[in-house]
Design an enzyme around this catalytic site. Structure first.
Site, PDB file in Angstrom:
ATOM      1  N   GLY A   1      43.872  29.109  45.837  1.00 14.54           N
ATOM      2  CA  GLY A   1      42.516  28.931  44.751  1.00 14.54           C
ATOM      3  C   GLY A   1      40.881  29.197  44.647  1.00 14.54           C
ATOM      4  O   GLY A   1      40.711  28.300  44.481  1.00 14.54           O
TER       5      GLY A   1
ATOM      6  N   TYR B   1      34.005  44.669  48.906  1.00 15.86           N
ATOM      7  CA  TYR B   1      33.844  43.992  49.819  1.00 15.86           C
ATOM      8  C   TYR B   1      32.414  43.704  50.468  1.00 15.86           C
ATOM      9  O   TYR B   1      32.173  44.863  51.439  1.00 15.86           O
ATOM     10  CB  TYR B   1      34.940  43.651  50.277  1.00 15.86           C
ATOM     11  CG  TYR B   1      36.349  43.198  50.146  1.00 15.86           C
ATOM     12  CD1 TYR B   1      36.082  42.803  48.182  1.00 15.86           C
ATOM     13  CD2 TYR B   1      36.831  43.307  50.630  1.00 15.86           C
ATOM     14  CE1 TYR B   1      37.367  42.812  48.044  1.00 15.86           C
ATOM     15  CE2 TYR B   1      38.665  42.754  50.547  1.00 15.86           C
ATOM     16  CZ  TYR B   1      38.513  42.067  49.326  1.00 15.86           C
ATOM     17  OH  TYR B   1      40.210  42.414  48.567  1.00 15.86           O
TER      18      TYR B   1
END
Length: 344
Positions: A212, A62
Site C-alpha cells: 500500500g 526513477y
C-alpha cells in the site's frame, strides 16, 4: 498461519525466466517516498542480494536515471548474481496535456541504450513497456522489444499496467514473460480479467505497491507526515477526504496480522502469494525499502500460509476502500480495461 520454509524459491516467472519468488523494488532508493541516502541505499541493495533477493527492479525514470546509476555500483561486482529488470515508456510532460507515455519504437530503443549505459551492462534480463501509449498500436511497440531480443540487448519482455486485451495482442507479437501491476489487499481490479488471461498465456505477475505504498505498514497516518516532494501526496487514498476510511480498513489488516502472529507487511505479501496460487499465476512481488531489516521482514513472508478465516476477512476489504489507487486511472490499466470490455 503456517510457515513452511525460510528460503526464497526459484520459479519460472514466465517463458523460462527464472527468478526468486520475491524481488527487490529499487524505486524508493531514489527519493519518491522521501529523502534517501545513497550509502544506505547501496548497503540495503547488497543486503537484499545477500538474502537471495536477486531479482532487482528499476526503471529509467526513477530519479531521472539516478536509480540505474546507483545500481550500477552494485552491478559492477555482482552482475552475475542479479536478474535485472528495467523499463521504458513513461515520459515527463513539459506542458499540461502533453502525452505521458511514448511507445514509438525508436524511443524505446533509444531509452534502452541509455539505460544500458547508466547501468554499466550490455544486456537487461527483463525489459518492461512501462505504460501503454494510446497513440501507438501495442503491436508496433512490442515489435521494437522483439528487435531488442534479437539484437541480444534484452532477454525477456515485460509489460506494466496493461489490460487483458493489450496483453493478448502483445503476446501474439512476441511471448511476454511478465506483467508488472499494482496489486494488494486494497487494489484488486486485475483479478476480474487480467489474471485469468495471464494464467492462460503463462505470463507471470510482478506485483508492485503490495504494501500500500507504506500505508499498510504504518509508515503513513496522514498526508501531513509526508515530505513536500513525496509523491504519495498526489495519490487519492492518502488525501484527507479518503484516509479516514482507509485507516479503518488498515486497523482490520492489523487485527488479522496480530492474530496470525506476523507483521502487517508480511500479511500483505502473504496475501499476494495466496491469491497467486488461487489464480494459478507465477508471482514475484517486489516490495521496496531503504532498510535492510525490512528486506528480511519481507523475505519471511514468502514462506507463510494464511488461515482460511484470515483470507475471508481480508478479501472483503477492497470493496470498501476510499479513492482510486492512482490519480489518473486511464493512465494505468483500470480505466482502459473497463472501456475495452464495454466496447467488446
Amino acid at each position: 498461519m503456517v510457515q513452511e520454509t525460510t528460503a526464497l524459491e526459484i520459479i519460472n516467472l514466465g517463458q523460462g525466466l527464472q527468478v526468486p519468488n520475491q524481488g527487490f523494488g529499487s524505486m524508493s532508493l531514489s527519493g519518491p517516498y522521501g529523502s534517501a541516502d545513497d550509502a544506505q541505499s547501496l548497503r540495503t541493495a547488497n543486503h537484499a542480494i545477500d538474502a537471495g533477493v536477486t531479482f532487482v527492479d528499476t526503471a529509467n525514470i526513477y530519479g531521472e536515471g539516478h536509480n540505474e546509476k546507483l545500481l550500477a555500483q552494485v552491478l559492477k561486482t555482482r552482475r552475475d548474481e542479479v536478474t535485472l529488470a528495467t523499463k521504458a515508456g513513461i515520459v515527463r510532460p513539459k506542458n499540461p496535456g502533453d502525452p505521458r507515455a511514448n511507445g514509438e519504437p525508436a524511443f524505446i530503443k533509444k531509452c534502452l541504450d541509455e539505460s544500458l549505459q547508466r547501468l554499466g551492462v550490455d544486456e537487461v534480463d527483463l525489459y518492461y513497456y512501462h505504460r501503454v501509449d494510446s497513440r501507438v498500436p501495442i503491436e508496433e511497440t512490442v515489435g521494437a522489444y522483439a528487435d531488442l531480443v534479437q539484437a541480444g540487448k534484452i532477454r525477456f519482455i515485460g509489460l506494466s499496467e496493461v489490460t487483458s486485451n493489450e496483453l493478448r495482442r502483445a503476446h501474439a507479437v512476441h511471448p511476454i514473460a511478465a506483467i508488472q501491476m499494482e496489486y494488494s489487499i486494497l487494489s484488486r481490479d486485475i483479478e476480474r480479467w487480467l489474471l485469468p488471461t495471464a494464467s492462460e498465456l503463462g505470463v507471470g505477475l510482478v506485483p508492485y505497491a503490495s504494501l500500500g505504498r507504506g500505508f499498510f505498514t504504518g509508515a503513513v497516518d496522514s498526508v501531513e507526515q509526508l515530505e513536500a516532494k513525496d509523491f504519495r501526496r498526489n495519490f487519492p487514498r492518502f488525501t484527507d477526504e479518503n484516509i479516514g476510511t482507509n485507516l479503518t480498513l488498515r486497523s482490520r489488516i492489523y487485527e488479522v496480522a496480530a492474530r496470525e502472529g506476523i507483521t502487517p507487511a508480511q500479511l500483505s505479501l502473504a496475501w499476494v502469494y495466496e491469491q497467486a496460487r488461487e489464480f494459478n499465476v507465477a508471482v514475484s512481488p517486489i516490495p521496496g525499502t531503504r532498510f535492510a531489516a525490512h528486506v528480511d521482514e519481507n523475505v519471511a513472508a514468502a514462506s507463510l500460509r494464511l488461515s482460511a478465516q484470515s483470507l475471508e476477512e481480508l478479501n472483503t476489504l477492497a470493496d470498501q476502500v476510499a479513492g482510486e489507487r492512482q490519480q489518473d486511472i486511464y493512465f494505468v490499466s483500470k480505466g482502459r480495461e473497463e472501456l475495452q470490455m464495454a466496447q467488446a
